[in-house]
Scaffold this motif. Structure first.
Motif, PDB file in Angstrom:
ATOM      1  N   VAL A 286       0.833  -1.204   0.000  1.00 49.97           N
ATOM      2  CA  VAL A 286       0.000   0.000   0.000  1.00 49.97           C
ATOM      3  C   VAL A 286       0.868   1.255   0.000  1.00 49.97           C
ATOM      4  O   VAL A 286       2.051   1.224   0.358  1.00 49.97           O
ATOM      5  CB  VAL A 286      -0.963   0.041   1.214  1.00 49.97           C
ATOM      6  N   MET A 287       0.260   2.373  -0.379  1.00 50.66           N
ATOM      7  CA  MET A 287       0.945   3.665  -0.389  1.00 50.66           C
ATOM      8  C   MET A 287       0.355   4.540   0.714  1.00 50.66           C
ATOM      9  O   MET A 287      -0.862   4.747   0.773  1.00 50.66           O
ATOM     10  CB  MET A 287       0.748   4.354  -1.745  1.00 50.66           C
ATOM     11  N   VAL A 288       1.215   5.056   1.586  1.00 46.42           N
ATOM     12  CA  VAL A 288       0.772   5.951   2.650  1.00 46.42           C
ATOM     13  C   VAL A 288       0.738   7.364   2.088  1.00 46.42           C
ATOM     14  O   VAL A 288       1.778   7.941   1.764  1.00 46.42           O
ATOM     15  CB  VAL A 288       1.713   5.879   3.877  1.00 46.42           C
ATOM     16  N   VAL A 289      -0.470   7.941   1.974  1.00 48.82           N
ATOM     17  CA  VAL A 289      -0.602   9.272   1.378  1.00 48.82           C
ATOM     18  C   VAL A 289      -0.691  10.367   2.445  1.00 48.82           C
ATOM     19  O   VAL A 289      -0.436  11.540   2.155  1.00 48.82           O
ATOM     20  CB  VAL A 289      -1.833   9.344   0.464  1.00 48.82           C
ATOM     21  N   ALA A 290      -1.026   9.995   3.680  1.00 55.33           N
ATOM     22  CA  ALA A 290      -1.097  10.982   4.760  1.00 55.33           C
ATOM     23  C   ALA A 290      -1.132  10.263   6.100  1.00 55.33           C
ATOM     24  O   ALA A 290      -1.470   9.078   6.189  1.00 55.33           O
ATOM     25  CB  ALA A 290      -2.325  11.872   4.613  1.00 55.33           C
ATOM     26  N   ILE A 291      -0.750  11.003   7.146  1.00 53.19           N
ATOM     27  CA  ILE A 291      -0.806  10.481   8.515  1.00 53.19           C
ATOM     28  C   ILE A 291      -1.481  11.525   9.396  1.00 53.19           C
ATOM     29  O   ILE A 291      -1.085  12.694   9.402  1.00 53.19           O
ATOM     30  CB  ILE A 291       0.600  10.170   9.078  1.00 53.19           C
ATOM     31  N   LYS A 292      -2.493  11.095  10.137  1.00 48.60           N
ATOM     32  CA  LYS A 292      -3.169  11.999  11.064  1.00 48.60           C
ATOM     33  C   LYS A 292      -2.803  11.620  12.483  1.00 48.60           C
ATOM     34  O   LYS A 292      -3.060  10.502  12.933  1.00 48.60           O
ATOM     35  CB  LYS A 292      -4.693  11.932  10.887  1.00 48.60           C
ATOM     36  N   ARG A 293      -2.165  12.576  13.198  1.00 52.14           N
ATOM     37  CA  ARG A 293      -1.757  12.322  14.576  1.00 52.14           C
ATOM     38  C   ARG A 293      -2.963  12.425  15.521  1.00 52.14           C
ATOM     39  O   ARG A 293      -4.010  12.983  15.173  1.00 52.14           O
ATOM     40  CB  ARG A 293      -0.705  13.352  15.010  1.00 52.14           C
ATOM     41  N   GLN A 294      -2.784  11.912  16.740  1.00 50.64           N
ATOM     42  CA  GLN A 294      -3.825  12.043  17.749  1.00 50.64           C
ATOM     43  C   GLN A 294      -4.039  13.495  18.152  1.00 50.64           C
ATOM     44  O   GLN A 294      -5.093  13.864  18.654  1.00 50.64           O
ATOM     45  CB  GLN A 294      -3.476  11.197  18.982  1.00 50.64           C
TER      46      GLN A 294
END
Length: 332
Positions: A286-294
């Protein structure tokens, strides 16, 4: 008043009339309860009397009253029953009762308030994702159609506490209110937030001025179909190929690739690793397009040295099989 309520009203009136008749005949004629019941039912049904008849003038006058009232009520009740059977209400009512019992067993489901044009799109997407949900609407025809598709429905006003309670608001994980009236959306949001402080609420706003009101009422996200539609139309004329690709990616049910959100478990082996060392690409594809932190911080197109933290929400792109592999990797 719908046919079912009319039927219940007719049955209640008949039951009350029988009770009054029994008590009155016992008092006026000195009959036993069984004799009084026999005479009352015979009077109401107008089948004629047998060996039990009223002997006093008061009793005869009361019997005349029962006959007149019985004919009217029985005709009313019979007509209502025929209407229910002919219009298919009986099947729907019994099905709704069974459905509401099943709804009370749901956990972490989504409640959709409004099955109009916007609501239909929400329902379609949730069906595709196989997410558990309940639809609340006042339009019986719409609900009958949804019920035939095995969708959980509640007929009622979503602004009322009792209706939301029937939909399992206290056990729901999310609520979407897509009613055409902004004031109703505000009221639903306020009511839902009061009944379940932890629920995630997404609300529709038709006017820009309604957005701050909905947020103050407790909405986590406010969506304006008019604004989103206008922006998409503008981009479609400027960058048609890009828009077509994104729309195909998000809405084409036959496409292999999907966008998904995957939460990183605290026990996951991914925690503390840089993206380049996580082997997400190598092991799942898979490709990680974004990361949302807590902390609500969103990292778009993260660099290879971005460190994955506990509780991160990975926004990824891949096939269903690839996404399942990543879900296992993020949980283990």
């Amino acid at each position: 008043m719908d046919a079912v309520k009319r039927l219940f009203l007719a049955l209640a009136l008949i039951s009350l009339l029988i009770l009054v008749g029994v008590v009155t005949f016992i008092y006026l004629e000195g009959f036993t309860p069984l004799e009084a019941l026999w005479l009352t039912v015979a009077s109401l049904s107008t089948v004629g009397y047998g060996d039990i008849v009223p002997h006093t003038d008061a009793g005869r006058l009361f019997a005349l009253f029962l006959i007149a009232g019985g004919v009217g009520l029985f005709t009313y009740a019979l007509g209502t029953i025929i209407a229910i059977v002919v219009e298919g209400h009986l099947t729907n009512v019994l099905g709704r009762k069974r459905m509401e019992k099943k709804i009370q067993t749901l956990q972490d489901h989504i409640i959709i308030c409004g099955a109009g044009r916007v609501g239909e799109q929400i329902i379609g997407r949730l069906k595709k994702e196989k997410a558990p949900f309940v639809v609340i609407d006042l339009d019986e025809d719409k609900l009958n159609h949804l019920q035939q598709e095995k969708i959980f429905v509640i007929q009622g006003n979503a602004t009322e506490d009792a209706t939301l309670a029937r939909a399992g608001i206290t056990k729901a994980s999310g609520l979407v209110t897509s009613l055409p009236d902004d004031s109703e959306n505000v009221f639903v949001t306020l009511t839902a937030r009061g009944m379940n402080p932890n629920i995630k609420i997404v609300s529709r706003a038709n006017l820009d001025s309604s957005t701050p009101k909905l947020r103050r009422a407790g909405a986590d996200k406010v969506i304006s179909p008019a604004i989103i539609g206008g922006r998409r139309m503008a981009i479609s004329i400027l960058k048609p190929a890009s828009v077509d690709f994104v729309e195909t990616l998000m809405y084409d049910s036959g496409l292999e690739f999907e966008i998904e959100e995957i939460r990183v478990n605290e026990l996951s082996l991914l925690v503390g690793k840089e993206l380049k060392d996580s082997r997400i690409k190598q092991e799942s594809g898979v490709m990680v397009v974004a990361i949302k932190r807590q902390s609500e911080e969103v990292i778009h197109n993260p660099n290879s040295d971005t460190i994955i933290q506990m509780g991160d929400l990975l926004i990824v792109l891949g096939t269903r099989k690839q996404l399942e592999l990543l879900e296992k990797l993020a949980a283990d």
